[in-house]
Scaffold this motif. Structure first.
Motif, PDB file in Angstrom:
ATOM      1  N   ARG A 286      61.799  40.277   5.923  1.00  0.00           N
ATOM      2  CA  ARG A 286      62.023  41.471   6.571  1.00  0.00           C
ATOM      3  C   ARG A 286      63.120  42.205   6.237  1.00  0.00           C
ATOM      4  N   GLU A 287      63.726  41.910   4.979  1.00  0.00           N
ATOM      5  CA  GLU A 287      64.917  42.467   4.522  1.00  0.00           C
ATOM      6  C   GLU A 287      64.693  43.976   4.207  1.00  0.00           C
ATOM      7  N   ASP A 288      63.420  44.599   4.081  1.00  0.00           N
ATOM      8  CA  ASP A 288      63.022  45.908   3.990  1.00  0.00           C
ATOM      9  C   ASP A 288      63.604  46.700   5.211  1.00  0.00           C
ATOM     10  N   ALA A 307      77.778  47.818   7.535  1.00  0.00           N
ATOM     11  CA  ALA A 307      76.932  46.697   7.714  1.00  0.00           C
ATOM     12  C   ALA A 307      77.693  45.498   8.211  1.00  0.00           C
ATOM     13  N   TRP A 308      77.210  44.731   9.053  1.00  0.00           N
ATOM     14  CA  TRP A 308      77.716  43.303   9.398  1.00  0.00           C
ATOM     15  C   TRP A 308      76.470  42.324   8.859  1.00  0.00           C
ATOM     16  N   GLY A 309      77.299  41.623   7.848  1.00  0.00           N
ATOM     17  CA  GLY A 309      78.509  41.636   7.270  1.00  0.00           C
ATOM     18  C   GLY A 309      77.943  41.423   5.574  1.00  0.00           C
ATOM     19  N   PHE A 310      79.116  41.438   4.902  1.00  0.00           N
ATOM     20  CA  PHE A 310      79.201  41.369   3.591  1.00  0.00           C
ATOM     21  C   PHE A 310      78.216  40.123   2.653  1.00  0.00           C
ATOM     22  N   GLU A 311      77.530  40.490   1.848  1.00  0.00           N
ATOM     23  CA  GLU A 311      76.573  39.716   1.184  1.00  0.00           C
ATOM     24  C   GLU A 311      75.924  39.105   2.136  1.00  0.00           C
ATOM     25  N   GLY A 312      75.018  39.720   3.274  1.00  0.00           N
ATOM     26  CA  GLY A 312      74.102  38.970   4.147  1.00  0.00           C
ATOM     27  C   GLY A 312      74.759  37.994   5.043  1.00  0.00           C
ATOM     28  N   SER A 313      76.050  38.121   5.183  1.00  0.00           N
ATOM     29  CA  SER A 313      76.892  37.048   6.013  1.00  0.00           C
ATOM     30  C   SER A 313      76.682  35.558   5.434  1.00  0.00           C
ATOM     31  N   GLN A 325      71.430  37.455  -0.352  1.00  0.00           N
ATOM     32  CA  GLN A 325      71.409  38.417  -1.505  1.00  0.00           C
ATOM     33  C   GLN A 325      70.263  39.682  -1.404  1.00  0.00           C
ATOM     34  N   ALA A 326      68.822  39.159  -0.998  1.00  0.00           N
ATOM     35  CA  ALA A 326      68.054  40.187  -0.738  1.00  0.00           C
ATOM     36  C   ALA A 326      68.198  41.460   0.307  1.00  0.00           C
ATOM     37  N   TRP A 328      71.392  42.003   1.387  1.00  0.00           N
ATOM     38  CA  TRP A 328      72.513  42.778   0.820  1.00  0.00           C
ATOM     39  C   TRP A 328      72.122  43.787   0.036  1.00  0.00           C
ATOM     40  N   ALA A 329      71.097  43.341  -0.919  1.00  0.00           N
ATOM     41  CA  ALA A 329      70.659  44.366  -1.885  1.00  0.00           C
ATOM     42  C   ALA A 329      70.026  45.518  -1.214  1.00  0.00           C
ATOM     43  N   SER A 330      69.015  45.331  -0.145  1.00  0.00           N
ATOM     44  CA  SER A 330      68.577  46.293   0.711  1.00  0.00           C
ATOM     45  C   SER A 330      69.467  47.158   1.245  1.00  0.00           C
ATOM     46  N   TYR A 331      70.504  46.763   1.857  1.00  0.00           N
ATOM     47  CA  TYR A 331      71.437  47.682   2.496  1.00  0.00           C
ATOM     48  C   TYR A 331      72.192  48.425   1.321  1.00  0.00           C
TER      49      TYR A 331
END
Length: 357
Positions: A286-288, A307-313, A325-326, A328-331
């Motif tokens: 559901r990263e999209d 975003a909360w938070g850095f690098e997908g928490s 990472q996915a 975070w990359a989406s964000y």
């Protein structure tokens, strides 16, 4: 356009400095560093050094009272509620819960010390994150969903002074109004003090507009002269939290609705609107939806997105996304695309903009 993220989980300055450099390369403008009761006790110098490293990368530094007294958002333990049970909230079931009463004078004194501490640590903006009374939806307390607070002796006395009747066991409109007014009074007093020290003030209210009285509360907060930034955090992937009716709208509609409400208020009162995007507990596959939420906020006219938070928490197991990472990359891809659109540049950024960072 402002692009930011929360950052927590490390007080090792050299490691944090590297992460701040990655944010700079990605085009971020802001970072929020959490500042808990533990930080107040043991990490003041470390947080000051972290803020300095953030400033050295051109980042505006927010600081939030992470779970301080268990009345703000976050995942930290509170010493205050253990040392001062007499200052804690009493639920409608008669039980005392480990969260400070918002009408507590000792809580106010704690928060004044907190503001002093983050000012000394180098904050530019204080971020009042999800100030709340007892709330089943937070998942913090072992309580029945119907329980509400606070019905401590202090609150009951104040309620009687205001309405000339005893506080009822039911959470009536008058009780909700009393709670809203008590929360607003605390926020306004603390915000005035923060402004007197030269800090900017941001308030993030939970996306829980259930009544006209709640909407009027948003108006009251957003219109106050000491509030600079008004925000909410319409997170869409939290599972079973008691807010399923909200989330059933879907990410785009849910975020668009609340971003539109923030935009409406901020245009009316001349404030900066801000929306927070979920980058924690994102289920695999559901990263999209992270990008969908960013686009919805941007489409509603919001130009300050965090975003909360850095690098997908990734650093906290409890909050970590299934694929950090996915998520975070989406964000990062979505906010950078929004920033290019805001600047009128539709060309894709090259690797020199930090795509591999």
């Amino acid at each position: 356009m402002r692009i930011g993220t929360s950052y927590f989980g490390s007080r090792a300055v050299r490691h944090v400095a590297g992460d701040m450099e990655r944010l700079r390369l990605l085009g971020f403008t802001d970072v929020l560093h959490t500042f808990s009761e533990e930080d107040m006790e043991y990490y003041r110098d470390s947080v000051r050094d972290i803020a300095a490293e953030s400033h050295a990368r051109g980042l505006t530094v927010y600081m939030s009272p992470w779970s301080v007294a268990n009345i703000f958002g976050g995942q930290a333990l509170s010493k205050f509620v253990g040392y001062h049970p007499e200052e804690c909230q009493v639920g409608s079931d008669g039980k005392t819960y480990p969260a400070a009463c918002l009408n507590s004078e000792k809580l106010f004194e704690l928060m004044i010390r907190w503001v002093d501490a983050v000012k000394a640590a180098g904050a530019d903006v204080v971020f009042w994150d999800e100030p709340h009374w007892l709330l089943y939806e937070t998942g913090l307390f072992d309580m029945d969903p119907s329980v509400w607070g606070c019905r401590c002796a202090r609150c009951k006395d104040l309620y009687r002074e205001r309405y000339d009747v005893d506080m009822p066991l039911e959470e009536t409109d008058e009780v909700v109004g009393f709670k809203h007014d008590s929360a607003a009074r605390l926020l306004f007093q603390l915000s005035a003090y923060a402004k007197s020290l030269g800090l900017r003030v941001a308030v993030c209210l939970l996306p829980m507009l259930k009544s006209e009285r709640d909407w009027q509360h948003w108006h009251e907060i957003a219109s106050h002269p000491d509030i600079d930034i008004f925000a909410t955090d319409p997170y869409t992937m939290l599972g079973e939290t008691g807010l399923d009716d909200y989330y059933s709208l879907g990410a785009e509609k849910f975020v668009s609705f609340y971003a539109g409400k923030v935009k409406e208020l901020c245009e009316r009162y001349g404030k900066e609107g801000q929306i927070w995007i979920q980058n924690f507990m994102v289920p695999r596959g559901r990263e999209d939806e992270v990008a969908v939420a960013v686009k919805a906020a941007y489409g509603a006219g919001i130009r300050n997105i965090f975003a909360w938070g850095f690098e997908g928490s990734a650093n906290m197991g409890f909050l970590r996304c299934d694929d950090p990472q996915a998520a975070w990359a989406s964000y990062t891809a979505a906010v950078r695309e929004a920033a290019r659109e805001d600047e009128g540049d539709t060309e894709a950024p090259g690797p020199d903009r930090g795509e591999s960072a």
